[in-house]
Design a protein around this motif. Structure first.
Motif, PDB file in Angstrom:
ATOM      1  N   TYR A 115       2.205   5.081   8.717  1.00 28.84           N
ATOM      2  CA  TYR A 115       3.581   5.590   8.732  1.00 28.84           C
ATOM      3  C   TYR A 115       4.356   4.934   7.599  1.00 28.84           C
ATOM      4  CZ  TYR A 115       4.800   1.387  11.505  1.00 28.84           C
ATOM      5  OH  TYR A 115       4.986   0.104  11.962  1.00 28.84           O
ATOM      6  N   PRO A 116       5.365   5.644   7.076  1.00 31.39           N
ATOM      7  CA  PRO A 116       6.193   5.063   6.015  1.00 31.39           C
ATOM      8  C   PRO A 116       6.916   3.818   6.536  1.00 31.39           C
ATOM      9  CG  PRO A 116       6.571   7.431   6.191  1.00 31.39           C
ATOM     10  CD  PRO A 116       5.754   7.028   7.389  1.00 31.39           C
ATOM     11  N   ILE A 117       7.062   2.813   5.676  1.00 31.59           N
ATOM     12  CA  ILE A 117       7.760   1.586   6.059  1.00 31.59           C
ATOM     13  C   ILE A 117       9.145   1.945   6.601  1.00 31.59           C
ATOM     14  CG2 ILE A 117       8.730  -0.602   5.199  1.00 31.59           C
ATOM     15  CD1 ILE A 117       5.671  -0.542   5.184  1.00 31.59           C
ATOM     16  N   GLY A 118       9.450   1.412   7.791  1.00 34.02           N
ATOM     17  CA  GLY A 118      10.754   1.647   8.403  1.00 34.02           C
ATOM     18  C   GLY A 118      10.881   2.978   9.125  1.00 34.02           C
ATOM     19  N   GLN A 119       9.797   3.759   9.182  1.00 35.18           N
ATOM     20  CA  GLN A 119       9.855   5.064   9.850  1.00 35.18           C
ATOM     21  C   GLN A 119       8.639   5.244  10.769  1.00 35.18           C
ATOM     22  OE1 GLN A 119      10.068   7.454   6.246  1.00 35.18           O
ATOM     23  NE2 GLN A 119      12.249   7.745   6.564  1.00 35.18           N
ATOM     24  N   VAL A 163       0.849  -1.185   0.000  1.00 35.87           N
ATOM     25  CA  VAL A 163       0.000   0.000   0.000  1.00 35.87           C
ATOM     26  C   VAL A 163       0.888   1.239   0.000  1.00 35.87           C
ATOM     27  CG1 VAL A 163      -1.797   1.265   1.261  1.00 35.87           C
ATOM     28  CG2 VAL A 163      -1.779  -1.224   1.294  1.00 35.87           C
ATOM     29  N   THR A 164       0.478   2.245  -0.771  1.00 37.38           N
ATOM     30  CA  THR A 164       1.246   3.495  -0.797  1.00 37.38           C
ATOM     31  C   THR A 164       0.356   4.688  -0.490  1.00 37.38           C
ATOM     32  OG1 THR A 164       0.900   3.774  -3.179  1.00 37.38           O
ATOM     33  CG2 THR A 164       2.915   2.638  -2.498  1.00 37.38           C
ATOM     34  N   TYR A 165       1.016   5.739  -0.028  1.00 35.44           N
ATOM     35  CA  TYR A 165       0.398   7.042   0.189  1.00 35.44           C
ATOM     36  C   TYR A 165       1.310   8.058  -0.497  1.00 35.44           C
ATOM     37  CZ  TYR A 165      -1.053  11.340   2.515  1.00 35.44           C
ATOM     38  OH  TYR A 165      -1.487  12.626   2.785  1.00 35.44           O
ATOM     39  N   ASN A 166       0.794   8.744  -1.488  1.00 39.84           N
ATOM     40  CA  ASN A 166       1.599   9.681  -2.286  1.00 39.84           C
ATOM     41  C   ASN A 166       2.858   9.006  -2.844  1.00 39.84           C
ATOM     42  OD1 ASN A 166      -0.221  11.766  -1.893  1.00 39.84           O
ATOM     43  ND2 ASN A 166       0.901  12.643  -0.187  1.00 39.84           N
ATOM     44  N   GLY A 167       2.715   7.753  -3.251  1.00 43.67           N
ATOM     45  CA  GLY A 167       3.830   7.033  -3.858  1.00 43.67           C
ATOM     46  C   GLY A 167       4.813   6.419  -2.886  1.00 43.67           C
ATOM     47  N   VAL A 168       4.593   6.612  -1.579  1.00 40.07           N
ATOM     48  CA  VAL A 168       5.506   6.101  -0.557  1.00 40.07           C
ATOM     49  C   VAL A 168       4.890   4.845   0.081  1.00 40.07           C
ATOM     50  CG1 VAL A 168       6.633   6.616   1.650  1.00 40.07           C
ATOM     51  CG2 VAL A 168       6.363   8.420  -0.067  1.00 40.07           C
ATOM     52  N   PRO A 169       5.632   3.733   0.113  1.00 37.81           N
ATOM     53  CA  PRO A 169       5.113   2.525   0.769  1.00 37.81           C
ATOM     54  C   PRO A 169       4.844   2.796   2.254  1.00 37.81           C
ATOM     55  CG  PRO A 169       7.055   2.015  -0.539  1.00 37.81           C
ATOM     56  CD  PRO A 169       6.951   3.515  -0.471  1.00 37.81           C
ATOM     57  N   GLU A 218       4.319   8.912  12.115  1.00 35.89           N
ATOM     58  CA  GLU A 218       2.901   8.598  12.021  1.00 35.89           C
ATOM     59  C   GLU A 218       2.091   9.820  11.601  1.00 35.89           C
ATOM     60  OE1 GLU A 218       1.348   7.134  15.676  1.00 35.89           O
ATOM     61  OE2 GLU A 218       2.697   5.429  15.734  1.00 35.89           O
ATOM     62  N   GLU A 219       1.013   9.559  10.865  1.00 32.62           N
ATOM     63  CA  GLU A 219       0.081  10.621  10.521  1.00 32.62           C
ATOM     64  C   GLU A 219      -1.273  10.020  10.186  1.00 32.62           C
ATOM     65  OE1 GLU A 219       0.683  12.712   6.714  1.00 32.62           O
ATOM     66  OE2 GLU A 219       2.291  11.285   6.342  1.00 32.62           O
ATOM     67  N   ASP A 220      -2.316  10.826  10.316  1.00 31.85           N
ATOM     68  CA  ASP A 220      -3.667  10.421   9.938  1.00 31.85           C
ATOM     69  C   ASP A 220      -3.945  10.971   8.549  1.00 31.85           C
ATOM     70  OD1 ASP A 220      -4.265   9.149  12.384  1.00 31.85           O
ATOM     71  OD2 ASP A 220      -4.810  11.046  13.301  1.00 31.85           O
ATOM     72  N   VAL A 221      -4.416  10.082   7.653  1.00 26.49           N
ATOM     73  CA  VAL A 221      -4.703  10.481   6.273  1.00 26.49           C
ATOM     74  C   VAL A 221      -6.049   9.899   5.851  1.00 26.49           C
ATOM     75  CG1 VAL A 221      -2.253  10.622   5.660  1.00 26.49           C
ATOM     76  CG2 VAL A 221      -3.511   8.511   5.240  1.00 26.49           C
ATOM     77  N   SER A 222      -6.645  10.480   4.842  1.00 28.34           N
ATOM     78  CA  SER A 222      -7.902   9.983   4.298  1.00 28.34           C
ATOM     79  C   SER A 222      -7.693   8.599   3.701  1.00 28.34           C
ATOM     80  CB  SER A 222      -8.402  10.944   3.223  1.00 28.34           C
ATOM     81  OG  SER A 222      -9.457  10.356   2.496  1.00 28.34           O
ATOM     82  N   ILE A 223      -8.616   7.689   3.981  1.00 23.79           N
ATOM     83  CA  ILE A 223      -8.531   6.344   3.413  1.00 23.79           C
ATOM     84  C   ILE A 223      -8.529   6.405   1.893  1.00 23.79           C
ATOM     85  CG2 ILE A 223      -9.777   4.150   3.178  1.00 23.79           C
ATOM     86  CD1 ILE A 223     -10.722   4.585   6.101  1.00 23.79           C
ATOM     87  N   ASN A 224      -9.252   7.353   1.329  1.00 23.07           N
ATOM     88  CA  ASN A 224      -9.327   7.493  -0.126  1.00 23.07           C
ATOM     89  C   ASN A 224      -7.983   7.826  -0.774  1.00 23.07           C
ATOM     90  OD1 ASN A 224     -12.082   6.973  -0.159  1.00 23.07           O
ATOM     91  ND2 ASN A 224     -12.608   9.112   0.103  1.00 23.07           N
ATOM     92  N   SER A 225      -7.031   8.328   0.011  1.00 21.17           N
ATOM     93  CA  SER A 225      -5.738   8.708  -0.542  1.00 21.17           C
ATOM     94  C   SER A 225      -4.745   7.542  -0.557  1.00 21.17           C
ATOM     95  CB  SER A 225      -5.151   9.888   0.237  1.00 21.17           C
ATOM     96  OG  SER A 225      -4.890   9.508   1.576  1.00 21.17           O
ATOM     97  N   LEU A 226      -5.161   6.371  -0.080  1.00 18.48           N
ATOM     98  CA  LEU A 226      -4.297   5.197  -0.053  1.00 18.48           C
ATOM     99  C   LEU A 226      -4.520   4.359  -1.313  1.00 18.48           C
ATOM    100  CD1 LEU A 226      -4.797   4.102   3.648  1.00 18.48           C
ATOM    101  CD2 LEU A 226      -3.002   5.555   2.716  1.00 18.48           C
ATOM    102  N   THR A 227      -3.440   3.767  -1.816  1.00 22.02           N
ATOM    103  CA  THR A 227      -3.509   2.945  -3.014  1.00 22.02           C
ATOM    104  C   THR A 227      -2.889   1.586  -2.737  1.00 22.02           C
ATOM    105  OG1 THR A 227      -3.266   4.929  -4.381  1.00 22.02           O
ATOM    106  CG2 THR A 227      -2.872   2.811  -5.456  1.00 22.02           C
ATOM    107  N   GLU A 228      -3.643   0.529  -3.081  1.00 20.93           N
ATOM    108  CA  GLU A 228      -3.106  -0.827  -2.953  1.00 20.93           C
ATOM    109  C   GLU A 228      -2.605  -1.267  -4.321  1.00 20.93           C
ATOM    110  OE1 GLU A 228      -4.279  -5.236  -1.274  1.00 20.93           O
ATOM    111  OE2 GLU A 228      -5.879  -3.790  -1.604  1.00 20.93           O
TER     112      GLU A 228
END
Length: 59
Positions: free
Chosen positions: A40-44, A18-24, A48-58
């Motif tokens: 949160y970005p993988i490995g970081q 899954v990515t958010y703005n192109g970041v895994p 942490e941050e709260d984002v809209s579910i619609n902005s996530l891409t599988e």
């Protein structure tokens, strides 16, 4: 992404691609009422941050 799928990914022991703005990212928690995911970005986990579910891409 829809909220049901986001919840499935968050509760699954298997890592999904899954990515958010192109970041895994890792989905830590899903708030279905507000339609946001705690991520949160993988490995970081300190970023942490709260984002809209619609902005996530599988992938």
């Amino acid at each position: 992404m829809n909220k049901q799928r986001a919840q499935e990914i968050a509760s699954s022991p298997v890592m999904a691609n899954v990515t958010y703005n192109g970041v895994p990212i890792y989905i830590q928690h899903v708030d279905e009422t507000n339609e946001v995911a705690r991520i949160y970005p993988i490995g970081q986990p300190d970023q942490e941050e709260d984002v809209s579910i619609n902005s996530l891409t599988e992938h």
